[in-house]
Structure formats: C-alpha cells, structure tokens
Design an enzyme around this catalytic site. Structure first.
Site, PDB file in Angstrom:
ATOM      1  N   SER A 213       0.832  -1.192   0.000  1.00  0.00           N
ATOM      2  CA  SER A 213       0.000   0.000   0.000  1.00  0.00           C
ATOM      3  C   SER A 213       0.876   1.255   0.000  1.00  0.00           C
ATOM      4  CB  SER A 213      -0.943  -0.067   1.212  1.00  0.00           C
ATOM      5  OG  SER A 213      -2.001   0.831   1.096  1.00  0.00           O
ATOM      6  N   ASP A 440      -8.887  -4.331  -5.890  1.00  0.00           N
ATOM      7  CA  ASP A 440      -8.365  -3.764  -4.641  1.00  0.00           C
ATOM      8  C   ASP A 440      -9.163  -2.501  -4.306  1.00  0.00           C
ATOM      9  OD1 ASP A 440      -6.781  -2.246  -2.747  1.00  0.00           O
ATOM     10  OD2 ASP A 440      -5.069  -3.500  -3.301  1.00  0.00           O
ATOM     11  N   HIS A 468      -7.351  -5.917  -0.385  1.00  0.00           N
ATOM     12  CA  HIS A 468      -6.277  -4.937  -0.440  1.00  0.00           C
ATOM     13  C   HIS A 468      -4.916  -5.615  -0.346  1.00  0.00           C
ATOM     14  CE1 HIS A 468      -4.096  -1.296  -0.110  1.00  0.00           C
ATOM     15  NE2 HIS A 468      -3.952  -1.280   1.198  1.00  0.00           N
TER      16      HIS A 468
END
Length: 499
Positions: A213, A440, A468
């Site tokens: 991320s 995602d 995610h």
C-alpha cells in the site's frame, strides 16, 4: 479520514546477495552521504523482545540538511533467519498507512512470509519517523478524534461544509501546536532516506524490501533516491506517484465502489443478503441506508457513541480490505438495517483507525495526516475540496464524498509543499516487482499498472482477485513468484496474472 493505504491486510550480521540467491562475502556498505557517517556506521544493539523476535533502536537526523542537529530514534524489530548458513541478508518491510507500525506488523505477520524467506532473511520491520515507537507525532486526544471521525464528512449544504471545515481546521491546529518541530520532516522523502541509513546500519550492501500500500510509495521513493542500492523491491498494492492529492482520493473512492459491488454480488449469491436479491438492489439499498443513517444515527451496545453515516461508511470500507471480512460485513449490515444497531459497523470502524477499548487511539491517524499533508500540494480551500468531492460522487456515489472530504485538514495544515507530483522512474535500479490486485478497494489496479510503467525496471504481477494487496492473502501463485524474486532477484515474466 484519508483511507489511503491503511494496511488492513497486514492487521489480520549482514551481507548482500548475488543473483542466484547465495550469500555473498561480507562487504562494506556504500560510502555514506556527506555528514552522515555516524548514522551509516551505527550498529543497533539487538535484544530479545519475546516470541523469537529481537528489538533495537537506530538514530537518524530530524533534518537531513542539519545532520548534527536534533536526532530521532527509529524502533526496529527482526525475526532472525532460520538458516544462518544460507542467510542472504535483511528483508525490510513496510505495511502501509502512512502511519502503520512496522514493528506491530512484523509481530503479527512475520509468520505469513514464505518459508524460503524466513529461512534466508532476517524479516525486519521498523516504525517510520513519527509513527508508533519512533518519536511519534501526536496531535489529538481520544475525544477529539471521536468527534472528528463522527463528523459529517459528506456535507449536503454550506452549513454542513462549514461544520466539517471547523473540525478539520481544529485537527490541523492541534498538530501545529503539538508537533510543530516534527511536521516539516515526516514526509516520504525523509522516510526513504531513513531506510538507506537502516540498510547500512544492518550491514546490507543493497536493499531487499517488501512494501504494501503506502509502503509502495515509500519504496518507490527509495529507488528514485538510491537506485544503485536496490537489490530487490516488491511494491504490493501500488500508489501512483504522479497523481495529485485529490486525484488519489477520487480514484480510491472508485476502488471502494468497485470492491463494494463485488461484495454485493457475493452477498446476493449467499441468499442471506440484507441488501436485497440483486446487485443493483443492493447498491440502491446501501444508498438509502446511508441517507437514513445521516438523518438518524444508529445506536450501539458498546458505549455511548452514535454511529453516524461517516462511521458506518468507515466500517463498511474496513471490511472491504479483506474478502475474509465479507461474512462479517453481511452480519454488520443485517444488524444495522434490520435492528438499527450499529455495534458491528462501529467495531469495524474502530479497527480501521486503531481506536482502543478505553477510548484512546494509536498515533496512526495523526501520522497518516501528517505525512499525506506534506507529501503533495493541497487545494487552497474547502470549496476546492468540494469540487473534487462532487467529481468523486459522480463516479463513486456511495464512497466518493467521504474519501475526498476526509483529506480536508490538509487545507489548514501548518506545513505545505509546492513540489508537484511527478512520475518515478528510478533509472538504473535493478528490476522492481509491482503487484496489483484487480478489485483492490484502497489502491486501484490502475495505480499498479501506472507505477510499473513509470519505473524504468518495473515488472507488473497481477492477482485476479479481491481485497487490499496480494502477497499476504496467501495465493500460491503470488507467493511463489514473489518469494522466488526476493531470493534470486529475478522477477517473474512481465504481465504474469495469478488467478
């Protein structure tokens, strides 16, 4: 709140390495940049901290332009390699956020890394500057954050805009009052320089890294600044460096919309969906449920807080980070819609922002805003945010306004940058593996495509799936490709898709 990169997937000695994964003869690290010799030559004092882990602290300068000035302490943790005779080096990690604790991440998730990685690398986590145990930025009390998160962050008229602007300004003023010294130096560029100090301090000639991320943005920044020091970087759930601050939020809102549609499909197929019997009906029901909650917040059985529309959306968004949470989301929505009970949605929202049962919070939210607000230029007014929120509502009607308005404190932030977003190429770096997941919610797949194309040595690996990030979901195809790359530094074939 800015949802960007909160790593929910993460929540649930020293030598280099040659291309074949064999440990090289120990060699000195590259020369330290001017004035930083003491930081690059330090050796952390590792001590056992339970569960087979070792912990230490390392020092970095608060301001790299003034290395002899104030210093920061960075908290470190590692799980030593199981096979010391075949040890390659350190695998540095970052779970995202910004604001996520890398120390907590490794305590929770070290066992989820592949067997070969745990045998041949020390699995290393660290709290970035301003985060967790690394001289954390702290601005707001628990009650202040409770009020901020419950506030109406999808204002319907000027009165509501003014009310949320006042809350957002209060957030920023608190940070200016309590963390004025740190705020100019908590951005990603400084955190990337810290990683190079840690690489040298742990004795690695080049960096091996897994970032999820926001950790992909941090890793890409590292590669841009230190391309010759890259051995192998995995950037999982990529953030697009060239997007504007509000552009990121609009695209992320679209990601949550896509993810909720996938959840709705699954919910309807279960035959026990509180949202209806078709996907379109489910989307319409969510819209009406949120509107009703805006008019009349839900009660909960845990404490005296009301579950406002903003908290309900945050709870829903939390459950979209992992497909394994979908049954819990179905239960939470059933409870909320059929019984007007927001307890489960509130529990999910609290998990997102790391609110503890005693009403206190980790410093994740303060650090998240502090990093995001200084990394990119921000719109000059609430009116400009309103334009971005209106754009987001067109493409993401249920999530757009919440995600975009959540960044409003940055308008009032005491530290601003004029440096415009730009592509990151990391010219001269070894191959860098970028992983994207098609549905995602928090880091849309198009960002992975964009980052892989920007990087001069980027290689895209795709998971045709939900949730995610990809690696810690345990997909065998992703695990094999990633582990092989990290051990050998040879990436998979470009365009590989795992289903």
């Amino acid at each position: 709140m800015r949802f960007i990169g909160v790593a929910m997937a993460a929540a649930l000695a020293m030598s280099g390495c040659s291309g074949d994964g064999k440990a090289e003869q120990a060699a000195p690290s590259q020369s330290a940049p001017a004035g930083l010799d003491a930081f690059y030559s330090q050796r952390p004092d590792w001590k056992s901290c339970g569960g087979g882990f070792q912990c230490a602290k390392a020092q970095v300068p608060l301001d790299y332009a003034k290395p002899s000035g104030e210093k920061l302490g960075l908290a470190l943790i590692r799980l030593p390699a199981q096979d010391e005779s075949r040890r390659i080096g350190s695998l540095f990690t970052n779970p995202g956020g910004p604001g996520g604790s890398g120390v907590d991440f490794i305590r929770q998730a070290a066992g989820s890394f592949g067997t070969d990685l745990r045998k041949r690398f020390d699995i290393v986590g660290f709290d970035p500057r301003g985060v967790g145990a690394s001289d954390p930025v702290r601005c707001n009390t628990g009650p202040q954050l409770d009020r901020f998160f419950a506030a109406d962050s999808s204002p319907d008229d000027q009165r509501e805009v003014d009310a949320f602007a006042a809350e957002s300004k209060g957030f920023a003023v608190n940070c200016g009052a309590k963390a004025a010294t740190e705020l100019p130096h908590v951005g990603t560029a400084d955190a990337a320089r810290d990683i190079d100090v840690l690489r040298a301090a742990l004795g690695d000639r080049k960096l091996t890294y897994y970032g999820a991320s926001y950790g992909t943005y941090l890793g890409a920044f590292y590669a841009e600044q230190f391309p010759a020091n890259v051995r192998a970087l995995v950037l999982d759930g990529a953030v697009d460096p060239k997007e504007s601050s509000t552009g990121l939020l609009v695209e992320q809102a679209k990601g949550f919309e896509t993810a909720f549609r996938a959840f709705a499909d699954d919910c309807v197929k279960s035959g026990r969906c509180p949202l209806g019997t078709s996907t379109d009906a489910a989307l319409a029901k969510l819209t009406s449920f949120l509107a009703e909650t805006d008019r009349k917040p839900l009660a909960n059985t845990r404490d005296t807080r009301q579950v406002t529309e903003a908290l309900a959306v945050m709870g829903i968004a939390t459950a979209l980070y992992l497909k394994e949470y979908w049954p819990l989301l179905r239960q939470a929505l059933t409870q909320a819609i059929q019984k007007s009970d927001g307890t489960l949605l509130l529990s999910l929202a609290d998990q997102m922002v790391e609110r503890k049962s005693d009403g206190s919070y980790s410093n994740q939210t303060d650090a998240n805003m502090a990093v995001n607000c200084v990394d990119k230029p921000n719109p000059p007014s609430a009116q400009e945010y309103g334009k971005a929120a209106a754009e987001a509502k067109k493409v993401a009607p249920r999530f757009g306004p919440f995600v975009v308005w959540g960044g409003l404190p940055c308008v009032y932030w005491p530290v601003q940058t004029k440096k415009q977003p730009a592509p990151i190429t990391a010219k001269g770096a070894a191959p860098i593996l970028v992983i994207g997941t098609l549905r995602d919610p928090a880091t849309p797949y198009k960002w992975a495509q964009s980052l892989a194309s920007q990087l001069s040595s980027g290689v895209l690996l795709t998971l045709d799936g939900d949730g995610h990030t990809a690696y810690l979901q345990g997909d065998p195809c992703i695990t094999k490709a990633t582990d092989t790359y990290l051990v050998t530094a040879d990436p998979p074939k470009p365009g590989t898709v795992c289903r």
